[in-house]
Design a protein around this motif. Structure first.
Motif, PDB file in Angstrom:
ATOM      1  N   SER A  80     -30.083 -17.621  -2.439  1.00 48.95           N
ATOM      2  CA  SER A  80     -30.752 -16.573  -3.200  1.00 48.95           C
ATOM      3  C   SER A  80     -30.807 -16.929  -4.682  1.00 48.95           C
ATOM      4  CB  SER A  80     -30.026 -15.236  -3.007  1.00 48.95           C
ATOM      5  OG  SER A  80     -30.700 -14.195  -3.680  1.00 48.95           O
ATOM      6  N   ALA A  81     -29.697 -17.446  -5.197  1.00 45.02           N
ATOM      7  CA  ALA A  81     -29.654 -17.841  -6.610  1.00 45.02           C
ATOM      8  C   ALA A  81     -30.615 -18.996  -6.883  1.00 45.02           C
ATOM      9  CB  ALA A  81     -28.230 -18.223  -7.002  1.00 45.02           C
ATOM     10  N   LEU A  82     -30.664 -19.963  -5.985  1.00 47.62           N
ATOM     11  CA  LEU A  82     -31.551 -21.111  -6.171  1.00 47.62           C
ATOM     12  C   LEU A  82     -33.017 -20.708  -6.087  1.00 47.62           C
ATOM     13  CD1 LEU A  82     -29.631 -23.830  -4.132  1.00 47.62           C
ATOM     14  CD2 LEU A  82     -29.868 -23.709  -6.615  1.00 47.62           C
ATOM     15  N   SER A  83     -33.305 -19.645  -5.331  1.00 48.53           N
ATOM     16  CA  SER A  83     -34.686 -19.159  -5.240  1.00 48.53           C
ATOM     17  C   SER A  83     -35.187 -18.627  -6.575  1.00 48.53           C
ATOM     18  CB  SER A  83     -34.795 -18.064  -4.163  1.00 48.53           C
ATOM     19  OG  SER A  83     -34.660 -18.625  -2.873  1.00 48.53           O
ATOM     20  N   GLN A  84     -34.294 -18.318  -7.480  1.00 47.00           N
ATOM     21  CA  GLN A  84     -34.687 -17.927  -8.832  1.00 47.00           C
ATOM     22  C   GLN A  84     -35.235 -19.117  -9.612  1.00 47.00           C
ATOM     23  OE1 GLN A  84     -30.924 -14.968  -9.401  1.00 47.00           O
ATOM     24  NE2 GLN A  84     -31.962 -15.530 -11.291  1.00 47.00           N
ATOM     25  N   GLN A  85     -35.034 -20.318  -9.065  1.00 44.20           N
ATOM     26  CA  GLN A  85     -35.417 -21.557  -9.752  1.00 44.20           C
ATOM     27  C   GLN A  85     -34.854 -21.601 -11.170  1.00 44.20           C
ATOM     28  OE1 GLN A  85     -39.797 -21.368  -8.914  1.00 44.20           O
ATOM     29  NE2 GLN A  85     -39.423 -23.335  -7.932  1.00 44.20           N
ATOM     30  N   PRO A  86     -33.534 -21.410 -11.288  1.00 49.35           N
ATOM     31  CA  PRO A  86     -32.930 -21.353 -12.624  1.00 49.35           C
ATOM     32  C   PRO A  86     -32.816 -22.742 -13.244  1.00 49.35           C
ATOM     33  CG  PRO A  86     -31.213 -21.314 -10.981  1.00 49.35           C
ATOM     34  CD  PRO A  86     -32.520 -21.290 -10.224  1.00 49.35           C
ATOM     35  N   HIS A  87     -32.618 -22.768 -14.535  1.00 48.84           N
ATOM     36  CA  HIS A  87     -32.290 -24.003 -15.237  1.00 48.84           C
ATOM     37  C   HIS A  87     -30.772 -24.192 -15.275  1.00 48.84           C
ATOM     38  CE1 HIS A  87     -36.374 -24.664 -17.069  1.00 48.84           C
ATOM     39  NE2 HIS A  87     -36.461 -23.414 -16.667  1.00 48.84           N
ATOM     40  N   LEU A  88     -30.049 -23.064 -15.266  1.00 46.97           N
ATOM     41  CA  LEU A  88     -28.590 -23.075 -15.306  1.00 46.97           C
ATOM     42  C   LEU A  88     -28.070 -22.213 -14.162  1.00 46.97           C
ATOM     43  CD1 LEU A  88     -25.807 -23.602 -16.690  1.00 46.97           C
ATOM     44  CD2 LEU A  88     -26.263 -21.598 -18.118  1.00 46.97           C
ATOM     45  N   LEU A  89     -27.229 -22.800 -13.325  1.00 46.87           N
ATOM     46  CA  LEU A  89     -26.632 -22.083 -12.195  1.00 46.87           C
ATOM     47  C   LEU A  89     -25.148 -21.895 -12.459  1.00 46.87           C
ATOM     48  CD1 LEU A  89     -26.982 -20.930  -9.294  1.00 46.87           C
ATOM     49  CD2 LEU A  89     -26.389 -23.217  -8.444  1.00 46.87           C
ATOM     50  N   LEU A  90     -24.709 -20.631 -12.478  1.00 44.39           N
ATOM     51  CA  LEU A  90     -23.307 -20.283 -12.687  1.00 44.39           C
ATOM     52  C   LEU A  90     -22.700 -19.839 -11.366  1.00 44.39           C
ATOM     53  CD1 LEU A  90     -23.673 -18.109 -15.934  1.00 44.39           C
ATOM     54  CD2 LEU A  90     -23.131 -20.549 -15.804  1.00 44.39           C
ATOM     55  N   LEU A  91     -21.566 -20.418 -11.003  1.00 49.08           N
ATOM     56  CA  LEU A  91     -20.917 -20.076  -9.742  1.00 49.08           C
ATOM     57  C   LEU A  91     -19.446 -19.757  -9.987  1.00 49.08           C
ATOM     58  CD1 LEU A  91     -22.670 -23.054  -9.185  1.00 49.08           C
ATOM     59  CD2 LEU A  91     -22.638 -21.963  -6.929  1.00 49.08           C
TER      60      LEU A  91
END
Length: 280
Positions: free
Chosen positions: A154-165
């Motif tokens: 779901s987070a990757l579907s946002q197509q982010p530049h920065l992914l926080l986990l």
């Protein structure tokens, strides 16, 4: 000099009459794979909450691509940054519906339906994280590993530049840990996705991260590559743990063993009770 993509300067935040983070500086290039490590209560979660805005900053700035994070609109921020929390709120949604929610920042004004492009992007990450076989299942029917995979999709579907986990591998078996970390590393390498995660497993941090920030009592004890941060002295100082730090036989990355895992024939460890560096 290469310009920093994600930059934190003198950032402080915390709780009224409670724990407060001391000023933190952090600079990451685009495509960095950064790990935040430290013992329980060291400030990792407070640090993350400051970045995501869950806790207001009492001082300092956060910049992405040279622009203050507060200057971006909420929709712009949602397109730049995606967050995978440690604990996921499970509603009566299917996996497919949940992953599609990552496309909300891209919905047009007054639009209540997803475009063909939204559906295509969500399907890509459902496939990438091997969720096709459970895409019609409710979140409440998933195992812990499956739920974490769905949250990352779901987070990757946002197509982010920065992914926080926030601790994405905690409480998962070694199979799910490896799958999650391999997927993130591939995206990091192939698409220059900048990744920052709180991680407890120092050996996973050593193998996958290119940059580590070691927190201790609300302040930064050390930053740098795994070889610079994961020394015996730093770990003992931050965790109060007796460890042996050697070199992984295949990857040559730092390999950390606690006192009870150390070679019983190592008289230095048994006699002094101190940690040792056994070389790289």
């Amino acid at each position: 000099m290469i310009k920093s993509y994600f930059e934190i300067s003198k950032m402080t935040c915390g709780y009224r009459n409670g724990f407060r983070l001391k000023p933190v500086d952090l600079s990451l290039q685009k495509g960095a794979f950064s790990g935040i490590i430290g013992r329980n209560g060291s400030g990792k979660s407070t640090f993350f909450k400051g970045i995501t805005g869950e806790l207001p900053l009492t001082d300092g700035t956060i910049k992405i691509n040279g622009k203050n994070l507060n200057s971006y609109s909420l929709k712009e921020r949602a397109r730049l940054i995606a967050t995978v929390p440690q604990f996921i709120q499970m509603g009566l949604l299917t996996v497919k519906e949940y992953v599609l929610m990552g496309r909300i920042p891209y919905l047009k004004k007054f639009s209540f339906s997803y475009s063909a492009e939204d559906i295509r992007i969500a399907a890509r990450f459902i496939n990438l994280l091997d969720l096709v076989y459970i895409k019609d299942k409710l979140l409440t029917e998933l195992s812990g590993g499956e739920l974490q995979m769905a949250s990352i999709a779901s987070a990757l579907s946002q197509q982010p530049h920065l992914l926080l986990l926030d601790e994405p591998t905690s409480h998962l078996d070694i199979s799910y840990q490896s799958r999650i970390m391999d997927i993130l590393r591939n995206l990091n390498n192939e698409e220059e996705l900048t990744v920052m995660m709180i991680i407890h497993d120092l050996n996973l941090a050593s193998e996958y991260c290119t940059h580590l920030t070691l927190l201790n009592n609300g302040s930064v004890l050390r930053q740098g590559c795994p070889e610079e941060v994961l020394t015996c002295e730093n770990i003992e100082s931050a965790y109060g743990a007796r460890v042996s730090v050697s070199s992984h036989p295949f990857t040559r990355k730092p390999l950390i063993l606690n006192f009870h895992q150390c070679n019983s024939g190592n008289m230095d460890v048994r006699r002094t009770g101190k940690c040792i560096n056994t070389g790289n």
